[in-house]
Design an enzyme around this catalytic site. Structure first.
Site, PDB file in Angstrom:
ATOM      1  N   PRO A  29       0.838  -1.204   0.000  1.00 48.42           N
ATOM      2  CA  PRO A  29       0.000   0.000   0.000  1.00 48.42           C
ATOM      3  C   PRO A  29       0.871   1.253   0.000  1.00 48.42           C
ATOM      4  O   PRO A  29       2.039   1.202   0.363  1.00 48.42           O
ATOM      5  CB  PRO A  29      -0.766  -0.115   1.315  1.00 48.42           C
ATOM      6  CG  PRO A  29       0.115  -0.932   2.198  1.00 48.42           C
ATOM      7  CD  PRO A  29       0.821  -1.896   1.304  1.00 48.42           C
ATOM      8  N   SER A  88       7.725   4.347   9.583  1.00 52.04           N
ATOM      9  CA  SER A  88       7.667   3.182   8.700  1.00 52.04           C
ATOM     10  C   SER A  88       6.244   2.671   8.560  1.00 52.04           C
ATOM     11  O   SER A  88       5.343   3.069   9.295  1.00 52.04           O
ATOM     12  CB  SER A  88       8.560   2.068   9.243  1.00 52.04           C
ATOM     13  OG  SER A  88       7.873   1.406  10.286  1.00 52.04           O
ATOM     14  N   LYS A  89       6.081   1.782   7.595  1.00 51.33           N
ATOM     15  CA  LYS A  89       4.761   1.202   7.335  1.00 51.33           C
ATOM     16  C   LYS A  89       4.237   0.483   8.571  1.00 51.33           C
ATOM     17  O   LYS A  89       3.042   0.364   8.766  1.00 51.33           O
ATOM     18  CB  LYS A  89       4.844   0.225   6.163  1.00 51.33           C
ATOM     19  CG  LYS A  89       5.129   0.923   4.842  1.00 51.33           C
ATOM     20  CD  LYS A  89       4.901   0.030   3.645  1.00 51.33           C
ATOM     21  CE  LYS A  89       5.034   0.856   2.367  1.00 51.33           C
ATOM     22  NZ  LYS A  89       4.624   0.174   1.160  1.00 51.33           N
ATOM     23  N   ARG A  90       5.153  -0.020   9.371  1.00 55.43           N
ATOM     24  CA  ARG A  90       4.758  -0.795  10.552  1.00 55.43           C
ATOM     25  C   ARG A  90       4.299   0.097  11.710  1.00 55.43           C
ATOM     26  O   ARG A  90       3.644  -0.376  12.628  1.00 55.43           O
ATOM     27  CB  ARG A  90       5.936  -1.646  11.046  1.00 55.43           C
ATOM     28  CG  ARG A  90       6.344  -2.691  10.061  1.00 55.43           C
ATOM     29  CD  ARG A  90       6.020  -4.091  10.558  1.00 55.43           C
ATOM     30  NE  ARG A  90       5.785  -4.970   9.433  1.00 55.43           N
ATOM     31  CZ  ARG A  90       4.640  -5.583   9.169  1.00 55.43           C
ATOM     32  NH1 ARG A  90       3.602  -5.407   9.955  1.00 55.43           N
ATOM     33  NH2 ARG A  90       4.515  -6.355   8.123  1.00 55.43           N
TER      34      ARG A  90
END
Ligand code: GLU
Length: 510
Positions: A17, A266-268
């Site tokens: 995404p 970050s994405k996390r």
């Protein structure tokens, strides 16, 4: 040089995404293009098949549409310079790799992954952790620089696995200008002879990116800071192809940092720290769900406004911008060099501002479906009035409910703390009197209601606690809600009477 038409591209890889940092890159490209009357292009960079994630391309397109970032050319709307998906351009790249081999700017390398692994390990064992395929090491590797022309031809005709690597010149200070950071100088001896092309027929990011920027007549490359180390290679590729005179100008955007400023967002981070990092909710092919700004109740305009101010400012105190205002005031000169901390509270603040700017009518349209879900039948006019009354208290449309539910349903319980503090044997009679006063008001509106309540309090020397707080208690169940006269006005005479008598009955039994 005559001035060039501004053409910029957003070039995501569909590996997952789109992160909010990616949205910001797209936004800055869009603002820059529109400011200069230029073109904004969407190019999908999917040459690395191993990292391809199904659904990601579609997600990226939907996200950008939600943000009102519309492309002039791209995968879904075509254009003069298409196709715009690199896997559909596969046949284009080989000739360019060949051209570099011919003019001496690239070479074939036949080292197998195992051989590369071994040499890396061997170096590590000797304490050299940064082994790379470069100006020095290439002289002892298996490539067309060390093999004879005949040996190279042999290997190629036997379909041996190969890669084509860029051949950096020895000991040259490569200069590149970044519009945000100024001049960057790197010595070629420190650089990796990057792979440009693989024997599976696919170019790598570097070759495809530069060739496409050239063919698509890109004038400015605006991208994330993580690509800054690639700039010297890209500048050299333009030189190697003989395209230096039409090389785009580069601008690398500063990183988005975690709320505590420690490291890249970050994405996390998103769901771990309690806020979305993606524009729309994302469901991975494995079924893992990550939250999105849209589903969390953010308005697209507020999200975009918030993103615009991460790393850029107009040089004024202004914080609320329409898209047109962003276009008019945007400039790369005002993009900062240092990373910008993302503040989830500020994101909410923006949404609150946008919610307040909406009219009662606009909010009622958004709130009506939430009421319908609860089987509440109410006129739109009433909902408009209620929205106007409580909108100051809400951050999201869904918050309107918690600030207004008592208009739609009678109290199911009464706050015991308020009862204890305010209620006594005199209250029922006072409230009954208030009820008849209210039913007698002729010109019923919040002003006349207020007037009548104050008149009654003064005449009988009653205080606010006895009248207003107890009235609020029976009308809404506690000490919440907007101005009491407004509440009475919206509930209407009948409903007020019913709630007063019902409240007295229940509370008397406490
Ligand atoms: N495909 C690269 C990415 O995913 C694009 C970098 C660039 O804009 O050159 O970020």
């Amino acid at each position: 040089m005559e001035s060039r038409r501004v053409r910029v591209r957003f070039a995501p890889s569909p590996t997952g995404p789109l992160h909010m940092g990616g949205v910001r890159t797209a936004l800055f490209n869009y603002l820059f293009a529109k400011k200069h009357g230029g073109d904004f292009i969407l190019r999908i960079e999917d040459t690395d098949q191993t990292r391809y994630v199904p659904g990601a391309e579609d997600y990226i397109i939907k996200s950008l549409k939600w943000c009102n970032l519309f492309f002039d050319e791209g995968v879904d709307n075509g254009g003069e310079y298409g196709p715009y998906r690199q896997s559909d351009r596969k046949s284009i790249y080989k000739q360019y790799a060949d051209k570099l081999i011919e003019n001496g700017w690239a070479y074939y390398a036949f080292d197998t992954p195992d051989e590369l692994d071994n040499i890396r390990k061997k170096n590590e064992a000797e304490g050299k952790h940064n082994w790379q395929y470069d100006v020095t090491s290439r002289a002892s590797m298996r490539n067309s620089l060390t093999l004879t022309a005949h040996e190279t031809q042999e290997l190629l005709s036997q379909n041996a696995q190969f890669v084509i690597r860029f051949k950096f010149p020895e000991n040259e200070n490569i200069k590149a200008i970044d519009l945000i950071r100024g001049e960057v100088v790197v010595n070629s001896n420190t650089l990796d002879d990057k792979v440009l092309f693989k024997s599976d027929g696919m170019p790598t990011y570097h070759l495809a990116n530069v060739v496409d920027d050239y063919l698509m007549k890109i004038s400015h490359v605006i991208r994330g800071e993580e690509w800054l180390p690639s700039m010297p290679l890209h500048v050299m590729l333009y030189r190697a192809f003989g395209w230096s005179d039409v090389m785009p100008q580069f601008a690398h955007l500063p990183l988005l940092l975690k709320p505590d400023g420690k490291g890249k967002l970050s994405k996390r981070d998103g769901d771990r720290l309690g806020f979305p990092v993606f524009p729309l909710e994302w469901k991975s092919p494995e079924g893992e769900v990550s939250s999105g700004y849209r589903e969390s109740g953010y308005f697209a305009e507020s999200f975009v406004n918030m993103i615009a101010l991460l790393g850029w400012n107009a040089g004024t105190e202004q914080e609320i911008f329409t898209m047109q205002e962003l276009i008019d005031s945007f400039s790369l000169e005002r993009v900062g060099k240092s990373g910008s901390k993302f503040d989830p509270e500020k994101a909410k603040w923006f949404n609150q501002q946008y919610l307040r700017m909406k009219t009662g009518e606009e909010l009622a349209d958004l709130f009506m479906p939430i009421l319908k879900e609860q089987n509440i039948n109410v006129s739109i006019e009433k909902v408009v009035t209620i929205c106007n009354l409580v909108k100051e208290r809400a951050v999201f449309v869904k918050d309107l409910w918690q600030h207004s539910y008592f208009f739609f349903q009678k109290p199911e319980s009464y706050d015991e703390k308020v009862v204890k503090k305010r209620w006594d044997a005199n209250i029922p009679a006072i409230l009954e009197r208030v009820s008849s006063l209210i039913s007698e008001i002729k010109d019923f509106n919040s002003e006349t209601i207020k007037h009548s309540l104050h008149e009654y309090m003064e005449a009988n020397q009653l205080n606010m606690g006895q009248v207003m707080n107890c009235l609020r208690l029976v009308l809404v169940g506690g000490s919440l809600g907007p101005d009491i006269a407004e509440i009475i006005n919206i509930l209407g005479k009948e409903e007020v009477k019913e709630r007063i008598f019902h409240g007295i009955e229940v509370i008397n039994k406490f």
